[in-house]
Motif scaffolding. Structure first.
Motif, PDB file in Angstrom:
ATOM      1  N   ILE A 289       0.834  -1.203   0.000  1.00 50.91           N
ATOM      2  CA  ILE A 289       0.000   0.000   0.000  1.00 50.91           C
ATOM      3  C   ILE A 289       0.870   1.253   0.000  1.00 50.91           C
ATOM      4  O   ILE A 289       1.594   1.520   0.946  1.00 50.91           O
ATOM      5  N   GLU A 290       0.769   2.021  -1.074  1.00 54.62           N
ATOM      6  CA  GLU A 290       1.388   3.352  -1.124  1.00 54.62           C
ATOM      7  C   GLU A 290       0.350   4.426  -1.390  1.00 54.62           C
ATOM      8  O   GLU A 290       0.690   5.601  -1.440  1.00 54.62           O
ATOM      9  N   ALA A 291      -0.902   4.050  -1.585  1.00 53.84           N
ATOM     10  CA  ALA A 291      -1.901   5.015  -2.047  1.00 53.84           C
ATOM     11  C   ALA A 291      -3.209   4.840  -1.297  1.00 53.84           C
ATOM     12  O   ALA A 291      -3.780   3.745  -1.289  1.00 53.84           O
ATOM     13  N   ILE A 292      -3.697   5.912  -0.660  1.00 54.59           N
ATOM     14  CA  ILE A 292      -5.021   5.923  -0.038  1.00 54.59           C
ATOM     15  C   ILE A 292      -5.656   7.287  -0.281  1.00 54.59           C
ATOM     16  O   ILE A 292      -4.962   8.295  -0.463  1.00 54.59           O
ATOM     17  N   THR A 293      -6.997   7.328  -0.282  1.00 54.28           N
ATOM     18  CA  THR A 293      -7.709   8.586  -0.483  1.00 54.28           C
ATOM     19  C   THR A 293      -9.128   8.473   0.054  1.00 54.28           C
ATOM     20  O   THR A 293      -9.729   7.394   0.014  1.00 54.28           O
ATOM     21  N   PHE A 294      -9.653   9.563   0.568  1.00 53.05           N
ATOM     22  CA  PHE A 294     -11.056   9.625   0.972  1.00 53.05           C
ATOM     23  C   PHE A 294     -11.905  10.040  -0.220  1.00 53.05           C
ATOM     24  O   PHE A 294     -11.499  10.874  -1.032  1.00 53.05           O
ATOM     25  N   GLY A 295     -13.105   9.448  -0.332  1.00 51.79           N
ATOM     26  CA  GLY A 295     -14.006   9.806  -1.407  1.00 51.79           C
ATOM     27  C   GLY A 295     -15.445   9.551  -1.034  1.00 51.79           C
ATOM     28  O   GLY A 295     -15.749   9.132   0.096  1.00 51.79           O
TER      29      GLY A 295
ATOM     30  N   ALA B  79      -9.190  10.898  -4.959  1.00 55.06           N
ATOM     31  CA  ALA B  79     -10.591  10.886  -5.369  1.00 55.06           C
ATOM     32  C   ALA B  79     -11.041  12.271  -5.824  1.00 55.06           C
ATOM     33  O   ALA B  79     -10.616  13.298  -5.285  1.00 55.06           O
ATOM     34  N   PHE B  80     -11.921  12.292  -6.836  1.00 56.40           N
ATOM     35  CA  PHE B  80     -12.631  13.512  -7.198  1.00 56.40           C
ATOM     36  C   PHE B  80     -13.754  13.703  -6.175  1.00 56.40           C
ATOM     37  O   PHE B  80     -14.553  12.786  -5.962  1.00 56.40           O
ATOM     38  N   PRO B  81     -13.860  14.872  -5.565  1.00 60.18           N
ATOM     39  CA  PRO B  81     -14.827  15.055  -4.463  1.00 60.18           C
ATOM     40  C   PRO B  81     -16.271  14.798  -4.854  1.00 60.18           C
ATOM     41  O   PRO B  81     -17.062  14.303  -4.038  1.00 60.18           O
TER      42      PRO B  81
ATOM     43  N   ARG C 275     -14.583   8.158  -9.511  1.00 58.13           N
ATOM     44  CA  ARG C 275     -13.540   8.784 -10.325  1.00 58.13           C
ATOM     45  C   ARG C 275     -12.314   9.161  -9.494  1.00 58.13           C
ATOM     46  O   ARG C 275     -12.441   9.700  -8.383  1.00 58.13           O
ATOM     47  N   TYR C 276     -11.132   8.893 -10.052  1.00 54.88           N
ATOM     48  CA  TYR C 276      -9.875   9.127  -9.336  1.00 54.88           C
ATOM     49  C   TYR C 276      -8.806   9.674 -10.276  1.00 54.88           C
ATOM     50  O   TYR C 276      -8.804   9.381 -11.468  1.00 54.88           O
ATOM     51  N   LEU C 277      -7.893  10.447  -9.705  1.00 52.59           N
ATOM     52  CA  LEU C 277      -6.613  10.681 -10.346  1.00 52.59           C
ATOM     53  C   LEU C 277      -5.655   9.603  -9.842  1.00 52.59           C
ATOM     54  O   LEU C 277      -5.614   9.319  -8.635  1.00 52.59           O
ATOM     55  N   VAL C 278      -4.914   8.996 -10.758  1.00 51.53           N
ATOM     56  CA  VAL C 278      -3.962   7.943 -10.400  1.00 51.53           C
ATOM     57  C   VAL C 278      -2.580   8.358 -10.881  1.00 51.53           C
ATOM     58  O   VAL C 278      -2.390   8.726 -12.041  1.00 51.53           O
ATOM     59  N   LEU C 279      -1.618   8.308  -9.975  1.00 48.90           N
ATOM     60  CA  LEU C 279      -0.238   8.664 -10.284  1.00 48.90           C
ATOM     61  C   LEU C 279       0.563   7.391 -10.581  1.00 48.90           C
ATOM     62  O   LEU C 279       0.576   6.465  -9.774  1.00 48.90           O
ATOM     63  N   GLU C 280       1.200   7.344 -11.745  1.00 51.95           N
ATOM     64  CA  GLU C 280       2.085   6.236 -12.085  1.00 51.95           C
ATOM     65  C   GLU C 280       3.518   6.759 -12.150  1.00 51.95           C
ATOM     66  O   GLU C 280       3.783   7.760 -12.810  1.00 51.95           O
TER      67      GLU C 280
ATOM     68  N   THR D 109      -2.127  15.820  -3.913  1.00 51.25           N
ATOM     69  CA  THR D 109      -3.326  16.229  -3.197  1.00 51.25           C
ATOM     70  C   THR D 109      -3.976  17.405  -3.910  1.00 51.25           C
ATOM     71  O   THR D 109      -3.331  18.131  -4.663  1.00 51.25           O
ATOM     72  N   TRP D 110      -5.275  17.590  -3.656  1.00 48.25           N
ATOM     73  CA  TRP D 110      -5.946  18.791  -4.121  1.00 48.25           C
ATOM     74  C   TRP D 110      -5.492  19.972  -3.280  1.00 48.25           C
ATOM     75  O   TRP D 110      -5.376  19.875  -2.052  1.00 48.25           O
TER      76      TRP D 110
END
Length: 393
Positions: A207-213, A285-287, A292-297, A358-359
């Motif tokens: 796990i390197e990625a978490i987000t609230f949505g 996450a898009f609020p 829908r999400y932005l994903v960083l590769e 982050t936003w």
């Protein structure tokens, strides 16, 4: 990610693009708001560079070394940002920082650190270094500010040891107060657990990625690379599928989907002993849209350097895979994605090991700001870089 500490090379070439495969965007006729949200999701986000700021290398702050910044989030209660260091208590105890970052449509004007605290174990002690040999190794990678309480949720990768004589350290998502004190842990899906029977996350790929949505009700996480049972890692010929999981705040798995990771962008220098390294270090996450999400590769290739790409991705139409023991050989509809930004075309001073996003504040014209931070690995040729993009759509 500390695994690339000694594998540095020149920055990679990357491209901003808008020609992308169509996403699944099931429009709703319920309200004009939902229809507009679906339309924007179908069109995909577009990005432009606002500016960047380089933090001084190995900056000393309150008796700590600033570096290894692999996650960032904005605190809605204070307007400050929290940044997590992936120092495994080697230089100083595992910790996070707070910072005031001044950003607007004209760029990133300043990054001023305002505080730092170590993350504490349940007994109130700091995390020891791996050399302590007590099986309490921690690898902090991501931090999010709880929009409801403004406490911190943070993810750590644990450790899949190289030998059977070393202990397995399970990945975790923990809660902490704003001073770093332990406040609990989120139960993780069973397939996120490290098993020495060739199952679960690969070493340094948990796990390197978490987000609230979904109006802050859902915590979404992503493993950085494909699970061992899901198939091989990306190569020059093909990509791979990683798992993205939606959970309730109490840990119930609401959904799990396959996200398509890109293939390796170029062949490595044949004289290098280091293989390419690629994965998803952050998801956002898009609020207004729970799917829908932005994903960083982030990809590193010896002799070519880093390639950093941001994608606009959706779970709409994707196969639920939470009950699939393995994705290998299965007919799976993955999350659909569209390229938003490929860093080399942005005109940055350098492209480095970007791992957090982050936003930020919304600009007067309605454009969102997206802030990203790079992990310098505490290396002499590494860079701590804060990048701001303007996002529409």
């Amino acid at each position: 990610m500390n695994s690339s500490l000694i594998r540095r090379a020149c920055a990679a070439a990357v491209v901003l693009a808008t020609t992308m495969a169509p996403a699944v965007a099931a429009q709703s006729d319920d309200t004009a708001v939902r229809s507009d949200t679906a339309a924007r999701s179908a069109a995909g986000a577009q990005a432009r560079l606002l500016g960047e700021k380089i933090v001084p290398r190995k900056l000393s702050f309150r008796n700590t070394t600033v570096g290894g910044l692999s996650g960032i989030d904005r605190n809605p209660c204070t307007g400050e940002y929290v940044l997590i260091s992936d120092d495994r208590s080697v230089l100083q105890p595992a910790r996070f920082y707070t910072a005031a970052i001044k950003v607007d449509g004209a760029g990133v004007h300043s990054v001023d650190f305002t505080g730092t605290h170590p993350f504490l174990q349940p007994d109130g002690s700091v995390y020891p270094p791996a050399s302590a040999g007590d099986g309490k190794v921690v690898d902090p990678e991501e931090v999010r500010v709880d929009p409801r309480s403004c406490r911190y949720w943070w993810a750590q990768e644990g450790d899949r040891p190289n030998s059977a004589s070393s202990p397995v350290i399970q990945p975790s998502i923990q809660f902490a107060n704003r001073s770093g004190a332990y406040r609990g842990e989120l139960p993780l899906p069973a397939n996120y657990r490290v098993s020495m029977e060739d199952r679960g996350p690969r070493r340094n790929k948990a796990i390197e990625a978490i987000t609230f949505g979904d109006t802050d009700r859902v915590l979404t996480s992503a493993v950085e690379g494909p699970l061992l049972q899901d198939g091989p890692e990306p190569d020059l010929e093909r990509g791979a599928l990683i798992r993205v999981t939606q959970q309730s705040r109490k840990g119930s798995v609401l959904g799990q989907f396959a996200y398509p990771l890109e293939k390796i962008f170029t062949a490595p220098d044949p004289s290098s002993p280091w293989p390419p390294d690629t994965g998803v270090p952050s998801i956002l996450a898009f609020p207004e849209d729970p799917s829908r999400y932005l994903v960083l590769e982030r990809t590193w290739v010896a002799g070519a350097g880093y390639k950093i790409r941001v994608y606009d991705a959706t779970t709409r139409g994707a196969t639920q895979v939470r009950n699939m023991d393995s994705l290998a050989g299965q007919k799976v509809v993955p999350m659909r994605k569209k390229l938003v930004a490929d860093f080399h075309d942005l005109g940055l001073s350098t492209v480095d090991n970007t791992e957090g996003m982050t936003w930020g504040p919304t600009l007067p014209g309605g454009e969102r700001t997206l802030l990203l931070v790079s992990d310098d690995n505490f290396a002499d040729d590494g860079v701590t870089q804060v990048v701001a993009l303007g996002i529409r759509g």
